[in-house]
Write a protein that holds these residues in place. Structure first.
Motif, PDB file in Angstrom:
ATOM      1  N   VAL A 111       0.834  -1.198   0.000  1.00 20.23           N
ATOM      2  CA  VAL A 111       0.000   0.000   0.000  1.00 20.23           C
ATOM      3  C   VAL A 111       0.870   1.249   0.000  1.00 20.23           C
ATOM      4  N   LYS A 112       1.874   1.268   0.840  1.00 23.58           N
ATOM      5  CA  LYS A 112       2.744   2.443   0.946  1.00 23.58           C
ATOM      6  C   LYS A 112       3.467   2.708  -0.373  1.00 23.58           C
ATOM      7  N   ARG A 113       3.977   1.668  -1.005  1.00 22.42           N
ATOM      8  CA  ARG A 113       4.704   1.850  -2.263  1.00 22.42           C
ATOM      9  C   ARG A 113       3.794   2.313  -3.383  1.00 22.42           C
ATOM     10  N   VAL A 114       2.564   1.797  -3.421  1.00 21.70           N
ATOM     11  CA  VAL A 114       1.627   2.245  -4.454  1.00 21.70           C
ATOM     12  C   VAL A 114       1.291   3.717  -4.256  1.00 21.70           C
ATOM     13  N   LEU A 115       1.047   4.129  -3.012  1.00 26.12           N
ATOM     14  CA  LEU A 115       0.769   5.533  -2.735  1.00 26.12           C
ATOM     15  C   LEU A 115       1.929   6.427  -3.150  1.00 26.12           C
ATOM     16  N   ARG A 117       4.120   5.821  -5.534  1.00 26.82           N
ATOM     17  CA  ARG A 117       4.445   5.760  -6.964  1.00 26.82           C
ATOM     18  C   ARG A 117       3.321   6.209  -7.891  1.00 26.82           C
ATOM     19  N   MET A 118       2.079   6.089  -7.447  1.00 22.90           N
ATOM     20  CA  MET A 118       0.959   6.342  -8.341  1.00 22.90           C
ATOM     21  C   MET A 118       0.805   7.823  -8.675  1.00 22.90           C
ATOM     22  N   PRO A 119       0.677   8.161  -9.954  1.00 23.87           N
ATOM     23  CA  PRO A 119       0.459   9.554 -10.355  1.00 23.87           C
ATOM     24  C   PRO A 119      -1.020   9.912 -10.386  1.00 23.87           C
ATOM     25  N   GLY A 120      -1.855   9.142  -9.703  1.00 24.95           N
ATOM     26  CA  GLY A 120      -3.293   9.386  -9.707  1.00 24.95           C
ATOM     27  C   GLY A 120      -3.920   8.920  -8.411  1.00 24.95           C
ATOM     28  N   PRO A 121      -5.252   8.954  -8.308  1.00 25.48           N
ATOM     29  CA  PRO A 121      -5.945   8.648  -7.061  1.00 25.48           C
ATOM     30  C   PRO A 121      -5.846   7.177  -6.657  1.00 25.48           C
ATOM     31  N   GLY A 244      -6.246  15.005   0.348  1.00 23.36           N
ATOM     32  CA  GLY A 244      -5.312  15.345  -0.719  1.00 23.36           C
ATOM     33  C   GLY A 244      -3.894  15.048  -0.286  1.00 23.36           C
ATOM     34  N   ALA A 245      -3.042  14.795  -1.255  1.00 20.87           N
ATOM     35  CA  ALA A 245      -1.619  14.576  -0.973  1.00 20.87           C
ATOM     36  C   ALA A 245      -0.805  15.365  -1.981  1.00 20.87           C
ATOM     37  N   LEU A 272      -9.732   7.769   0.370  1.00 26.18           N
ATOM     38  CA  LEU A 272      -9.337   8.071  -1.004  1.00 26.18           C
ATOM     39  C   LEU A 272      -8.275   9.156  -0.973  1.00 26.18           C
ATOM     40  N   VAL A 273      -7.094   8.850  -1.490  1.00 29.65           N
ATOM     41  CA  VAL A 273      -6.009   9.820  -1.556  1.00 29.65           C
ATOM     42  C   VAL A 273      -5.958  10.388  -2.965  1.00 29.65           C
TER      43      VAL A 273
END
Length: 274
Positions: A111-115, A117-121, A244-245, A272-273
């Protein structure tokens, strides 16, 4: 909008599948079910996981099944980026187990790595999941507003809501220079009537939601930001908390800002981030 639901077959992954199914059904769009295996020897087991996941979706939600081989977070991000190539936004949904005690402050590595790396929600299924009808949007006072970013990326999610609360926490620790003392004690109506910066953001959000015919209200809490958001999330019995992040450049893009990280760590319901 594309929906990418990631599952490893665990109970919290199945919660992510159910939550993704609710969102897809409300938006009237298909989903992609993704599972990742370390090597080809796990192919049969991976396909069984996806078959089980599809059975958890509403009957009227179409699903494509995808198996990838490799490191989980890397493959999730890669598939999401591939799906973005047609110009549509991709919502990644994955599950996070409930933690207790000290472990509650530590996100699972995937979960932490996806948050990071992801350029979207990214939508994290946690706790009891249900159709996201009651939304809490936590405004931070930045432009563009969180609601504007949410609408630009995931308007169908907002449009299907029964009720949406826009929350801003007035904290002395986070107050802008020049904020007057009364503003740190004012409620939402007072801030909007005085055309304070925070009040104008809240009023702008309400006007935008009114155009969608979504019942909405603005709230202001006073105190420590994370603590007050947790109180509101619990007392309002919301189905989904939206935060938001900030995305920085270079090494900074690998870090959630501290407040977002703490909210994700502590929240006992889907987050939802954006």
């Amino acid at each position: 909008m594309h929906i990418l639901i990631c599952t490893g077959g665990s109970p919290h992954s199945e919660a992510a599948v159910r939550l993704g199914g609710y969102v897809a059904q409300a938006a009237g769009i298909p989903v992609t079910l993704l599972t990742v295996t370390k090597n080809k020897a796990g192919q049969v087991h991976a396909e069984a996981i996806l078959e089980r996941a599809q059975a958890l979706l509403p009957a009227d939600v179409e699903a494509e099944r995808v198996v990838r081989i490799g490191q989980t977070a890397e493959q999730i991000t890669r598939v999401a980026i591939e799906m973005r190539q047609d110009g549509k936004q991709v919502l990644v949904i994955l599950g996070e187990r409930a933690h207790h005690g000290l472990a509650r402050r530590i996100l699972a590595p995937t979960v932490k790595r996806v948050l990071q790396r992801m350029p979207g929600p990214v939508l994290i299924a946690r706790g009891k999941v249900s159709p996201p009808k009651r939304l809490l949007v936590c405004e931070g006072g930045r432009e563009p507003t969180l609601l504007q970013r949410l609408m630009a990326q995931l308007e169908p999610l907002v449009a299907q809501a029964d009720a949406l609360t826009v929350l801003h926490v007035m904290s002395q620790m986070a107050a802008y220079p020049g904020v007057r003392g009364w503003e740190l004690r004012a409620d939402a109506e007072e801030l909007m009537e005085a055309h304070a910066p925070e009040g104008e953001i809240l009023e702008e959000d309400l006007e935008q939601l009114d155009q969608l015919h979504v019942y909405s209200q603005a709230k202001v809490r006073h105190g420590l930001v994370v603590k007050e958001i947790m109180k509101e999330a619990s007392s309002g019995d919301y189905d989904l908390v939206v935060i938001g992040a900030h995305q920085g450049k270079g090494w900074e893009r690998f870090l959630l800002d501290d407040l977002a990280q703490e909210i994700v760590d502590l929240c006992d319901r889907p987050v939802l981030v954006v």
